[in-house]
Design an enzyme around this catalytic site. Structure first.
Site, PDB file in Angstrom:
ATOM      1  N   TRP A 127       0.862  -1.090  -0.126  1.00 17.40           N
ATOM      2  CA  TRP A 127      -0.064   0.054   0.049  1.00 17.40           C
ATOM      3  C   TRP A 127       0.999   1.288  -0.151  1.00 17.40           C
ATOM      4  O   TRP A 127       1.874   1.281   0.726  1.00 17.40           O
ATOM      5  CB  TRP A 127      -0.728  -0.054   1.264  1.00 17.40           C
ATOM      6  N   ASP A 208      -0.608  -5.371   9.406  1.00 17.48           N
ATOM      7  CA  ASP A 208      -1.692  -4.366   9.079  1.00 17.48           C
ATOM      8  C   ASP A 208      -2.933  -5.270   8.860  1.00 17.48           C
ATOM      9  O   ASP A 208      -2.855  -5.924   7.452  1.00 17.48           O
ATOM     10  CB  ASP A 208      -1.152  -3.631   7.829  1.00 17.48           C
ATOM     11  N   ALA A 210      -6.645  -4.828   7.629  1.00 17.08           N
ATOM     12  CA  ALA A 210      -7.445  -4.030   7.448  1.00 17.08           C
ATOM     13  C   ALA A 210      -8.773  -4.355   6.632  1.00 17.08           C
ATOM     14  O   ALA A 210      -9.619  -3.603   6.473  1.00 17.08           O
ATOM     15  CB  ALA A 210      -6.862  -2.761   6.403  1.00 17.08           C
ATOM     16  N   LYS A 243     -13.454  -0.926   6.562  1.00 15.71           N
ATOM     17  CA  LYS A 243     -13.900  -1.780   5.574  1.00 15.71           C
ATOM     18  C   LYS A 243     -14.870  -2.816   6.057  1.00 15.71           C
ATOM     19  O   LYS A 243     -16.214  -2.717   5.708  1.00 15.71           O
ATOM     20  CB  LYS A 243     -12.909  -2.655   4.808  1.00 15.71           C
TER      21      LYS A 243
END
Length: 394
Positions: A127, A208, A210, A243
């Site tokens: 990302w 991470d 997400a 999300k």
């Protein structure tokens, strides 16, 4: 003073969004912006979240500050959701943050404070905000190979070979599930092998996560982070609720510092509070309260999980439909990886020139590296995209 400022690089995705808005074509397709969209092109408020907002409106009796690290009920609910029973509560320090990006930023600040010599290893690709924040903070950075451009799968041998070059105390940033931007994920055996490598080399994992619930399910998507939490001396976890709860604008995130030695937890907790104080003082609370209400209410949680599962299965269906449409048009299985990937994103494997042609000739908007948001599709737009991919000879 201000005359000494220099222009910063423009955000490519924001530029793409603006170009899409200005495109007058009726059949244009936005596959660039990284938010979930339903078949009508909307990012809806989830049913359970809407109900929780009504409850919160009735129950909330103050808008005073929370603690520096946010509400502990949010910590507990998210720790259970992400880590399960991999570690006890006494092994986890936690702090609410402004979204998952805030958790990443605070985690990197913690790394810089704890070990300024540590190199942060990022997957290639990753990302874009990951390297951007690392560079801004002046933290040493390196890359490990992750994505095989030919097979569109994990470059496992390259990943292992590169991480073997890391030194003890270095930090390895890993995507917990639904890798952004590629959609290619580690399997359970690979997670186990990564854990063994990290332990043997004395490396610190920073996960991470997400998109929990967008890939193979809430528990399956958390396998990697839970396995690491149960096997590593210490680790960091940055989580986002944007999300899977759809609370993008509420900026609900969490940073967790996990230590097998529970004696370290009080110092870790105090340090997270200190970092929040230096950055933004008190974290946002509205979104985290909604998430906590949903997770702690059996009826709301069941409804949330049901809707989340519908979202997950819908994206898998879109993946399969696109792969099938391309197979029918090309007579080849070379796009089968689209059905194998998980989460919102896949990297198509198109060149920047091909991406440009799809945008100019067909109104298909995706990031220049050919990352596309699968959730931006619907059954009507899949044939349009498939025709465009074939037309530019990807």
């Amino acid at each position: 003073m201000f005359e000494n400022l220099t222009a910063q690089p423009a955000d490519k995705i924001l530029q793409l969004m603006q170009m899409f808005r200005e495109d007058p074509r009726d059949n244009k397709i936005d596959l660039g912006v990284g938010v979930y969209k339903n078949a009508d092109g909307q990012t809806p408020v989830m049913r359970a979240v809407k109900t929780a907002e009504r409850k919160l409106w009735e129950l909330e009796d103050t808008k005073s500050y929370t603690g520096l690290t946010g509400d502990t009920g949010f910590h507990d609910a998210m720790r259970a959701l992400i880590l399960g029973d991999a570690v006890g509560a006494e092994n986890v320090a936690a702090a609410a943050t402004p979204g998952g990006t805030g958790a990443i930023r605070q985690g990197l600040e913690l790394i810089k404070m704890a070990n300024p010599e540590a190199t942060v290893w990022l997957s290639a690709p990753t990302w874009p905000n990951h390297p951007s924040i690392v560079k801004y903070l002046g933290i040493p950075m390196a890359e490990y190979r992750y994505f095989d451009a030919e097979t569109r799968a994990v470059d496992w041998d390259g990943m292992v070979a590169d991480l073997e070059a890391a030194k003890a105390g270095d930090v390895v940033l890993l995507h917990g599930c639904c890798h952004n931007p590629t959609g290619a994920n580690l399997n359970e055996a690979q997670w186990q092998a990564v854990a063994e490598l990290l332990l043997r080399k004395g490396l610190i994992p920073f996960v991470d996560i997400a998109y929990q619930g967008f890939g193979d399910g809430l528990d399956a998507d958390a396998y990697g982070v839970r396995h690491l939490a149960s096997t590593q001396p210490e680790m960091l976890v940055a989580a986002s609720c944007s999300k899977n709860f759809g609370v993008y604008r509420e900026r609900a995130g969490l940073l967790m510092a996990v230590a097998q030695d529970s004696k370290k937890t009080p110092l870790d907790q105090a340090t997270l509070a200190f970092l929040n104080r230096q950055n933004f003082s008190f974290p946002p609370d509205h979104g985290t309260r909604l998430v906590t209400l949903v997770l702690n209410d059996a009826e709301l949680r069941a409804d949330w999980q049901s809707e989340l599962e519908d979202v997950r299965l819908g994206m898998l269906g879109l993946r399969q439909s696109l792969a099938s449409a391309l197979q029918a048009r090309t007579g080849s299985d070379r796009f089968g990886f689209l059905a194998d990937h998980r989460g919102m994103f896949s990297r198509l494997g198109a060149t920047p020139e091909q991406v440009l042609r799809m945008r100019e000739d067909h109104g298909i908007y995706m990031v220049g590296d050919s990352r596309m948001n699968i959730a931006g599709l619907n059954e009507a737009s899949i044939p349009i995209l498939a025709d465009a991919i074939v037309a530019v000879d990807v």
